[in-house]
Design a protein around this motif. Structure first.
Motif, short mmCIF file in Angstrom:
data_model
loop_
_atom_site.label_atom_id
_atom_site.label_comp_id
_atom_site.label_asym_id
_atom_site.label_seq_id
_atom_site.Cartn_x
_atom_site.Cartn_y
_atom_site.Cartn_z
N SER A 1 112.70 66.46 8.06
CA SER A 1 111.68 66.20 9.08
C SER A 1 112.27 65.51 10.30
O SER A 1 111.81 65.72 11.42
N GLU B 1 107.53 69.31 9.10
CA GLU B 1 106.66 68.17 8.86
C GLU B 1 106.59 67.90 7.37
O GLU B 1 106.37 68.81 6.58
N ARG B 2 106.79 66.64 6.99
CA ARG B 2 106.78 66.26 5.58
C ARG B 2 107.73 67.11 4.75
O ARG B 2 107.48 67.43 3.59
N GLY C 1 109.53 61.88 6.08
CA GLY C 1 108.12 62.25 5.95
C GLY C 1 107.58 62.28 4.54
O GLY C 1 106.41 62.61 4.33
N LYS C 2 108.41 61.96 3.54
CA LYS C 2 107.93 62.04 2.16
C LYS C 2 108.87 61.30 1.22
O LYS C 2 110.01 60.99 1.56
N ASP D 1 110.18 61.83 -2.73
CA ASP D 1 110.22 62.71 -3.90
C ASP D 1 110.91 62.00 -5.05
O ASP D 1 112.00 61.45 -4.87
N ARG E 1 105.54 63.88 -5.72
CA ARG E 1 105.79 63.84 -4.28
C ARG E 1 104.74 62.94 -3.63
O ARG E 1 103.54 63.05 -3.91
N GLU F 1 103.16 61.63 0.01
CA GLU F 1 103.07 61.99 1.42
C GLU F 1 103.24 60.77 2.31
O GLU F 1 102.39 60.46 3.15
N LEU F 2 104.33 60.07 2.12
CA LEU F 2 104.68 58.95 2.99
C LEU F 2 106.18 58.78 2.97
O LEU F 2 106.87 59.24 2.06
N GLY F 3 106.68 58.17 4.02
CA GLY F 3 108.13 58.00 4.11
C GLY F 3 108.48 57.11 5.28
O GLY F 3 107.73 56.19 5.65
N THR G 1 108.28 57.60 8.38
CA THR G 1 107.27 57.62 9.45
C THR G 1 106.26 56.50 9.27
O THR G 1 105.92 55.78 10.22
N GLU G 2 105.76 56.35 8.05
CA GLU G 2 104.77 55.30 7.77
C GLU G 2 105.37 53.91 7.92
O GLU G 2 104.69 52.97 8.36
#
Length: 403
Positions: free
Chosen positions: A55, A99-100, A186-187, A189, A205, A207-209, A211-212
Protein backbone atom coordinates in the motif's frame (compact mmCIF):
# COMPACT_ATOMS: atom_id res chain seq x y z
CA UNK A 1 -1.08 -33.59 -6.97
CA UNK A 2 -0.88 -30.03 -5.59
CA UNK A 3 0.58 -31.38 -2.34
CA UNK A 4 3.29 -33.26 -4.25
CA UNK A 5 4.20 -30.12 -6.21
CA UNK A 6 4.28 -28.08 -3.02
CA UNK A 7 6.58 -30.65 -1.36
CA UNK A 8 8.99 -30.63 -4.31
CA UNK A 9 8.98 -26.84 -4.42
CA UNK A 10 9.56 -26.67 -0.67
CA UNK A 11 12.59 -28.99 -0.88
CA UNK A 12 14.08 -26.99 -3.75
CA UNK A 13 13.59 -23.70 -1.89
CA UNK A 14 15.48 -25.10 1.12
CA UNK A 15 18.29 -26.28 -1.17
CA UNK A 16 18.62 -22.82 -2.76
CA UNK A 17 18.62 -21.12 0.64
CA UNK A 18 21.35 -23.46 1.90
CA UNK A 19 23.38 -22.87 -1.27
CA UNK A 20 23.16 -19.10 -0.87
CA UNK A 21 24.30 -19.39 2.74
CA UNK A 22 27.21 -21.67 1.81
CA UNK A 23 28.43 -19.32 -0.93
CA UNK A 24 28.18 -16.33 1.41
CA UNK A 25 30.38 -18.08 3.98
CA UNK A 26 33.08 -19.17 1.53
CA UNK A 27 36.23 -17.21 0.80
CA UNK A 28 37.06 -16.38 -2.83
CA UNK A 29 40.04 -14.74 -4.50
CA UNK A 30 39.86 -11.30 -6.15
CA UNK A 31 39.93 -12.91 -9.62
CA UNK A 32 37.09 -15.22 -8.62
CA UNK A 33 35.20 -12.22 -7.27
CA UNK A 34 35.63 -10.44 -10.61
CA UNK A 35 34.42 -13.52 -12.45
CA UNK A 36 31.35 -13.83 -10.22
CA UNK A 37 30.59 -10.11 -10.62
CA UNK A 38 30.74 -10.41 -14.42
CA UNK A 39 28.69 -13.58 -14.35
CA UNK A 40 26.17 -11.83 -12.10
CA UNK A 41 25.65 -9.03 -14.63
CA UNK A 42 25.00 -11.52 -17.42
CA UNK A 43 22.73 -13.57 -15.17
CA UNK A 44 20.82 -10.47 -14.10
CA UNK A 45 19.52 -9.95 -17.61
CA UNK A 46 18.10 -13.49 -17.64
CA UNK A 47 16.45 -13.44 -14.22
CA UNK A 48 12.73 -13.32 -13.61
CA UNK A 49 11.42 -10.13 -12.06
CA UNK A 50 9.90 -10.20 -8.58
CA UNK A 51 7.31 -7.59 -7.59
CA UNK A 52 6.03 -7.04 -4.05
CA UNK A 53 3.48 -4.24 -4.27
CA UNK A 54 2.36 -2.80 -0.93
CA UNK A 55 0.00 0.00 0.00
CA UNK A 56 2.91 2.36 0.69
CA UNK A 57 5.95 0.93 -1.08
CA UNK A 58 6.53 -1.21 -4.14
CA UNK A 59 9.60 -3.43 -4.11
CA UNK A 60 10.83 -4.86 -7.42
CA UNK A 61 13.93 -6.30 -8.99
CA UNK A 62 15.58 -9.27 -10.64
CA UNK A 63 15.37 -12.51 -8.65
CA UNK A 64 18.71 -12.32 -6.85
CA UNK A 65 17.89 -13.33 -3.25
CA UNK A 66 21.04 -12.09 -1.52
CA UNK A 67 20.62 -8.57 -2.95
CA UNK A 68 18.19 -5.83 -2.00
CA UNK A 69 15.41 -5.19 -4.51
CA UNK A 70 16.66 -2.84 -7.23
CA UNK A 71 13.62 -0.58 -6.82
CA UNK A 72 11.86 0.47 -3.62
CA UNK A 73 9.49 3.27 -4.58
CA UNK A 74 6.22 4.76 -3.29
CA UNK A 75 3.12 3.03 -4.60
CA UNK A 76 1.20 6.30 -4.50
CA UNK A 77 1.19 8.17 -7.81
CA UNK A 78 0.40 11.64 -9.08
CA UNK A 79 -1.32 12.16 -12.41
CA UNK A 80 -1.88 15.40 -14.30
CA UNK A 81 -5.56 15.93 -15.06
CA UNK A 82 -6.85 18.69 -17.37
CA UNK A 83 -9.88 20.72 -16.37
CA UNK A 84 -12.38 20.67 -19.25
CA UNK A 85 -13.57 24.21 -18.49
CA UNK A 86 -13.21 27.25 -20.80
CA UNK A 87 -9.65 27.83 -19.65
CA UNK A 88 -7.73 24.57 -19.54
CA UNK A 89 -6.03 24.08 -16.17
CA UNK A 90 -3.91 21.09 -15.19
CA UNK A 91 -3.74 19.82 -11.64
CA UNK A 92 -2.03 16.98 -9.80
CA UNK A 93 -4.34 14.19 -8.67
CA UNK A 94 -3.01 11.71 -6.11
CA UNK A 95 -3.79 8.06 -6.85
CA UNK A 96 -3.43 5.01 -4.62
CA UNK A 97 -3.42 1.92 -6.86
CA UNK A 98 -3.21 -0.33 -3.79
CA UNK A 99 -5.35 -0.01 -0.67
CA UNK A 100 -5.06 -2.27 2.37
CA UNK A 101 -2.70 -4.47 0.34
CA UNK A 102 -5.09 -5.10 -2.57
CA UNK A 103 -5.06 -3.55 -6.05
CA UNK A 104 -8.06 -1.20 -6.35
CA UNK A 105 -7.20 1.11 -9.28
CA UNK A 106 -6.16 -1.05 -12.21
CA UNK A 107 -5.44 1.81 -14.63
CA UNK A 108 -3.07 3.40 -12.12
CA UNK A 109 -1.51 0.02 -11.36
CA UNK A 110 -0.84 -0.56 -15.05
CA UNK A 111 0.89 2.82 -15.30
CA UNK A 112 2.95 2.09 -12.18
CA UNK A 113 4.03 -1.33 -13.45
CA UNK A 114 4.93 0.10 -16.87
CA UNK A 115 7.28 2.52 -15.19
CA UNK A 116 8.75 -0.24 -13.00
CA UNK A 117 9.40 -2.96 -15.57
CA UNK A 118 10.31 -0.87 -18.63
CA UNK A 119 11.86 2.35 -17.28
CA UNK A 120 13.12 1.14 -13.91
CA UNK A 121 14.22 -2.44 -14.59
CA UNK A 122 15.02 -2.29 -18.27
CA UNK A 123 12.60 -4.69 -19.91
CA UNK A 124 12.19 -4.07 -23.64
CA UNK A 125 8.74 -4.20 -25.19
CA UNK A 126 8.48 -7.38 -27.22
CA UNK A 127 11.14 -9.12 -25.14
CA UNK A 128 9.37 -9.46 -21.79
CA UNK A 129 10.41 -12.31 -19.52
CA UNK A 130 9.00 -14.07 -16.46
CA UNK A 131 7.49 -12.28 -13.48
CA UNK A 132 6.53 -13.32 -9.95
CA UNK A 133 4.14 -11.34 -7.73
CA UNK A 134 3.64 -11.64 -4.00
CA UNK A 135 0.04 -12.15 -2.82
CA UNK A 136 -1.26 -10.56 0.41
CA UNK A 137 -3.15 -12.83 2.79
CA UNK A 138 -6.70 -13.60 1.61
CA UNK A 139 -6.32 -12.00 -1.81
CA UNK A 140 -9.71 -12.28 -3.58
CA UNK A 141 -9.77 -14.66 -6.55
CA UNK A 142 -10.97 -11.87 -8.84
CA UNK A 143 -7.85 -9.79 -8.13
CA UNK A 144 -5.51 -12.72 -8.83
CA UNK A 145 -7.31 -13.39 -12.12
CA UNK A 146 -7.23 -9.74 -13.18
CA UNK A 147 -3.51 -9.53 -12.41
CA UNK A 148 -2.59 -12.58 -14.48
CA UNK A 149 -4.80 -11.23 -17.29
CA UNK A 150 -3.00 -7.88 -17.16
CA UNK A 151 0.38 -9.58 -17.30
CA UNK A 152 -0.34 -11.78 -20.31
CA UNK A 153 -2.65 -9.54 -22.34
CA UNK A 154 -1.08 -6.14 -21.71
CA UNK A 155 2.53 -6.82 -20.71
CA UNK A 156 2.94 -9.99 -22.83
CA UNK A 157 5.03 -11.75 -20.19
CA UNK A 158 6.59 -15.14 -20.96
CA UNK A 159 5.56 -16.64 -17.63
CA UNK A 160 3.76 -15.72 -14.43
CA UNK A 161 3.69 -16.92 -10.84
CA UNK A 162 2.22 -15.63 -7.59
CA UNK A 163 2.73 -16.82 -4.03
CA UNK A 164 1.49 -15.68 -0.63
CA UNK A 165 3.57 -13.18 1.28
CA UNK A 166 3.49 -15.21 4.51
CA UNK A 167 5.08 -18.23 2.82
CA UNK A 168 7.67 -16.07 1.06
CA UNK A 169 8.67 -14.25 4.26
CA UNK A 170 9.40 -17.62 5.85
CA UNK A 171 11.43 -18.71 2.82
CA UNK A 172 13.52 -15.56 3.29
CA UNK A 173 14.77 -16.82 6.67
CA UNK A 174 15.14 -20.44 5.57
CA UNK A 175 11.90 -21.78 7.05
CA UNK A 176 8.96 -23.61 5.49
CA UNK A 177 6.84 -23.68 8.65
CA UNK A 178 6.23 -20.93 11.17
CA UNK A 179 4.03 -17.94 11.79
CA UNK A 180 4.38 -14.50 10.22
CA UNK A 181 3.30 -11.24 11.81
CA UNK A 182 3.16 -8.73 8.98
CA UNK A 183 2.40 -5.14 10.00
CA UNK A 184 2.13 -3.09 6.85
CA UNK A 185 0.91 0.37 5.94
CA UNK A 186 -2.71 -0.66 5.51
CA UNK A 187 -3.18 -3.98 7.31
CA UNK A 188 -1.90 -6.50 9.83
CA UNK A 189 -1.71 -10.15 8.77
CA UNK A 190 -1.05 -13.02 11.16
CA UNK A 191 -0.62 -16.27 9.26
CA UNK A 192 0.43 -19.74 10.46
CA UNK A 193 2.25 -21.68 7.72
CA UNK A 194 2.83 -25.44 7.70
CA UNK A 195 5.08 -27.11 5.13
CA UNK A 196 4.79 -24.12 2.79
CA UNK A 197 0.99 -23.85 3.02
CA UNK A 198 -0.85 -20.99 4.76
CA UNK A 199 -3.43 -22.24 7.25
CA UNK A 200 -6.20 -19.96 6.03
CA UNK A 201 -8.84 -21.05 8.52
CA UNK A 202 -6.58 -20.01 11.38
CA UNK A 203 -5.11 -16.88 9.76
CA UNK A 204 -6.41 -13.43 10.56
CA UNK A 205 -6.30 -10.09 8.80
CA UNK A 206 -6.84 -6.77 10.58
CA UNK A 207 -7.92 -3.72 8.61
CA UNK A 208 -5.46 -1.43 10.34
CA UNK A 209 -1.79 -0.70 10.05
CA UNK A 210 0.68 2.13 9.71
CA UNK A 211 -2.03 4.44 8.34
CA UNK A 212 -4.00 4.26 11.58
CA UNK A 213 -0.85 4.83 13.62
CA UNK A 214 -0.10 7.95 11.57
CA UNK A 215 -3.63 9.25 12.23
CA UNK A 216 -3.20 8.51 15.93
CA UNK A 217 0.04 10.48 16.03
CA UNK A 218 -1.66 13.39 14.22
CA UNK A 219 -4.44 13.42 16.82
CA UNK A 220 -2.02 13.30 19.75
CA UNK A 221 0.24 16.00 18.32
CA UNK A 222 -2.83 18.14 17.64
CA UNK A 223 -3.73 18.00 21.33
CA UNK A 224 -0.28 19.00 22.54
CA UNK A 225 0.34 21.50 19.72
CA UNK A 226 -3.12 23.04 19.16
CA UNK A 227 -1.87 26.01 17.16
CA UNK A 228 0.04 23.88 14.66
CA UNK A 229 -1.10 23.04 11.15
CA UNK A 230 0.18 19.59 10.20
CA UNK A 231 -0.15 17.73 6.92
CA UNK A 232 -0.42 13.94 6.98
CA UNK A 233 2.84 13.70 5.02
CA UNK A 234 4.56 15.71 7.77
CA UNK A 235 3.09 13.41 10.42
CA UNK A 236 4.17 10.32 8.48
CA UNK A 237 7.77 11.58 8.46
CA UNK A 238 7.59 12.41 12.16
CA UNK A 239 6.32 8.89 12.86
CA UNK A 240 9.19 7.33 10.93
CA UNK A 241 11.73 9.46 12.80
CA UNK A 242 10.36 9.49 16.35
CA UNK A 243 7.92 6.59 16.89
CA UNK A 244 9.04 4.28 19.66
CA UNK A 245 7.88 1.32 21.71
CA UNK A 246 8.15 1.39 25.49
CA UNK A 247 9.67 -1.69 27.12
CA UNK A 248 6.34 -2.64 28.74
CA UNK A 249 3.09 -1.12 30.00
CA UNK A 250 4.71 0.19 33.18
CA UNK A 251 7.42 1.91 31.16
CA UNK A 252 4.73 3.39 28.91
CA UNK A 253 2.93 4.91 31.90
CA UNK A 254 6.18 6.56 32.96
CA UNK A 255 6.48 8.29 29.55
CA UNK A 256 4.00 10.91 30.83
CA UNK A 257 7.08 12.65 32.19
CA UNK A 258 9.40 11.93 29.27
CA UNK A 259 11.68 14.51 27.71
CA UNK A 260 10.08 16.88 25.20
CA UNK A 261 11.89 17.25 21.89
CA UNK A 262 11.57 20.15 19.47
CA UNK A 263 11.34 19.46 15.76
CA UNK A 264 11.41 22.06 13.00
CA UNK A 265 9.09 21.32 10.08
CA UNK A 266 10.00 22.19 6.47
CA UNK A 267 7.77 25.29 6.64
CA UNK A 268 9.61 26.59 9.70
CA UNK A 269 7.03 25.65 12.33
CA UNK A 270 8.50 24.16 15.51
CA UNK A 271 6.60 21.26 17.03
CA UNK A 272 6.97 19.64 20.46
CA UNK A 273 7.08 15.86 20.63
CA UNK A 274 6.87 14.02 23.92
CA UNK A 275 4.82 11.04 24.98
CA UNK A 276 3.03 11.00 21.63
CA UNK A 277 5.88 9.08 20.04
CA UNK A 278 5.35 6.20 22.47
CA UNK A 279 1.59 6.07 21.95
CA UNK A 280 2.16 4.99 18.35
CA UNK A 281 3.95 1.77 19.32
CA UNK A 282 1.83 1.15 22.42
CA UNK A 283 -1.34 1.03 20.31
CA UNK A 284 -0.14 -2.26 18.80
CA UNK A 285 0.05 -3.84 22.24
CA UNK A 286 -2.91 -1.94 23.72
CA UNK A 287 -5.41 -1.46 20.84
CA UNK A 288 -7.77 0.33 23.24
CA UNK A 289 -5.62 3.42 22.52
CA UNK A 290 -7.13 3.26 19.02
CA UNK A 291 -10.58 2.71 20.46
CA UNK A 292 -10.56 -0.98 19.55
CA UNK A 293 -11.72 -3.83 21.77
CA UNK A 294 -9.02 -6.24 20.64
CA UNK A 295 -6.13 -8.11 22.23
CA UNK A 296 -2.59 -6.90 21.63
CA UNK A 297 -0.67 -8.42 18.73
CA UNK A 298 1.31 -10.97 20.77
CA UNK A 299 -1.85 -12.31 22.43
CA UNK A 300 -3.56 -12.33 19.02
CA UNK A 301 -0.73 -14.40 17.56
CA UNK A 302 -0.85 -16.93 20.41
CA UNK A 303 -4.65 -17.23 20.16
CA UNK A 304 -4.50 -17.74 16.40
CA UNK A 305 -1.92 -20.52 16.70
CA UNK A 306 -4.00 -22.17 19.44
CA UNK A 307 -6.69 -22.86 16.80
CA UNK A 308 -4.23 -25.03 14.83
CA UNK A 309 -3.68 -28.68 15.77
CA UNK A 310 -1.76 -28.81 19.08
CA UNK A 311 0.98 -30.99 17.60
CA UNK A 312 2.03 -28.00 15.48
CA UNK A 313 2.04 -25.33 18.19
CA UNK A 314 5.74 -25.54 18.99
CA UNK A 315 6.80 -25.54 15.36
CA UNK A 316 4.71 -22.42 14.67
CA UNK A 317 5.47 -20.43 17.80
CA UNK A 318 9.20 -21.10 17.78
CA UNK A 319 9.48 -19.92 14.18
CA UNK A 320 7.83 -16.52 14.37
CA UNK A 321 8.86 -13.97 11.75
CA UNK A 322 8.27 -10.22 11.95
CA UNK A 323 7.83 -8.39 8.67
CA UNK A 324 6.42 -5.14 7.34
CA UNK A 325 7.72 -1.62 7.78
CA UNK A 326 6.04 -0.97 11.12
CA UNK A 327 7.96 -3.81 12.81
CA UNK A 328 11.18 -1.83 12.24
CA UNK A 329 9.99 0.79 14.74
CA UNK A 330 12.56 1.51 17.47
CA UNK A 331 11.97 -0.79 20.42
CA UNK A 332 9.33 -2.92 18.70
CA UNK A 333 11.28 -6.19 18.65
CA UNK A 334 12.34 -5.77 22.30
CA UNK A 335 8.75 -5.10 23.36
CA UNK A 336 7.49 -8.06 21.34
CA UNK A 337 9.94 -10.38 23.07
CA UNK A 338 9.04 -8.96 26.49
CA UNK A 339 5.32 -9.53 25.84
CA UNK A 340 6.07 -13.02 24.51
CA UNK A 341 7.88 -13.91 27.74
CA UNK A 342 4.77 -12.91 29.72
CA UNK A 343 2.10 -14.57 27.55
CA UNK A 344 -0.13 -17.32 28.94
CA UNK A 345 0.96 -19.96 26.41
CA UNK A 346 3.12 -22.84 27.66
CA UNK A 347 5.22 -22.40 24.49
CA UNK A 348 6.36 -18.83 23.98
CA UNK A 349 6.70 -17.14 20.59
CA UNK A 350 10.36 -17.06 19.51
CA UNK A 351 11.61 -14.79 16.76
CA UNK A 352 13.61 -16.15 13.83
CA UNK A 353 16.39 -13.84 12.70
CA UNK A 354 17.44 -13.50 9.06
CA UNK A 355 20.82 -15.05 8.15
CA UNK A 356 23.89 -12.88 8.59
CA UNK A 357 24.55 -12.48 4.88
CA UNK A 358 21.16 -10.82 4.38
CA UNK A 359 20.76 -7.05 4.67
CA UNK A 360 19.92 -5.85 8.20
CA UNK A 361 16.61 -4.38 7.07
CA UNK A 362 15.47 -7.53 5.25
CA UNK A 363 12.27 -7.55 7.33
CA UNK A 364 11.13 -4.55 5.29
CA UNK A 365 11.13 -6.63 2.11
CA UNK A 366 11.28 -10.27 3.27
CA UNK A 367 8.39 -11.30 0.99
CA UNK A 368 10.40 -9.98 -1.97
CA UNK A 369 13.47 -11.99 -0.90
CA UNK A 370 11.35 -15.12 -0.54
CA UNK A 371 9.90 -14.46 -3.98
CA UNK A 372 13.40 -14.21 -5.42
CA UNK A 373 14.25 -17.59 -3.87
CA UNK A 374 11.04 -19.18 -5.14
CA UNK A 375 11.56 -17.76 -8.65
CA UNK A 376 14.76 -19.84 -8.80
CA UNK A 377 12.56 -22.93 -8.53
CA UNK A 378 9.25 -22.38 -10.29
CA UNK A 379 10.51 -20.89 -13.57
CA UNK A 380 13.43 -23.24 -14.35
CA UNK A 381 11.22 -26.23 -13.48
CA UNK A 382 8.27 -24.96 -15.54
CA UNK A 383 5.91 -24.87 -12.56
CA UNK A 384 4.69 -21.40 -13.54
CA UNK A 385 1.78 -20.25 -15.69
CA UNK A 386 2.93 -20.17 -19.31
CA UNK A 387 1.36 -18.27 -22.19
CA UNK A 388 0.06 -21.58 -23.52
CA UNK A 389 -1.55 -22.34 -20.13
CA UNK A 390 -3.20 -18.94 -20.13
CA UNK A 391 -4.44 -19.21 -23.72
CA UNK A 392 -5.91 -22.65 -23.03
CA UNK A 393 -7.62 -21.99 -19.69
CA UNK A 394 -7.84 -18.23 -19.24
CA UNK A 395 -7.24 -16.23 -16.02
CA UNK A 396 -8.62 -18.99 -13.76
CA UNK A 397 -5.45 -21.02 -14.43
CA UNK A 398 -3.76 -18.95 -11.70
CA UNK A 399 -5.67 -20.85 -9.00
CA UNK A 400 -4.53 -24.21 -10.34
CA UNK A 401 -0.86 -23.42 -10.88
CA UNK A 402 -0.08 -20.80 -8.23
CA UNK A 403 -0.59 -21.96 -4.66
Amino acid sequence: MADDKRKNTRNDVVFIFDTLFSVSQSSVSSSQSLFFASFYLVLLAMEALVVDAGSKLLKAGAAVPDQSPAMIIPSQMKRMVDDDGPSTVSEDVTLDPIERGFIRDWDAMEDLLRYVVYTGLGWEEGSEGNILFTDPLSTPKAIREQLVQLMFETFNVSGFYASEQAVLSLYAVGRISGCTLDIGHGKIDIAPVLEGAVQHIASKRFELGGTELTKLLAQELGKSNPSMSLSMSDVEKLKEQYANCAEDEIAYEKTQNCEIEQHTLPDGQVISIGRERYSVGEALFQPSILGLEEHGIVEQLVRIISTVSSENHRQLLENTVLCGGTTSMTGFETRFQKEASLCSSAIRPTLVKPPEYMQEDVGLYSAWVGGAILAKVVFPQNQHVTKADYDETGPSVVHRKCF
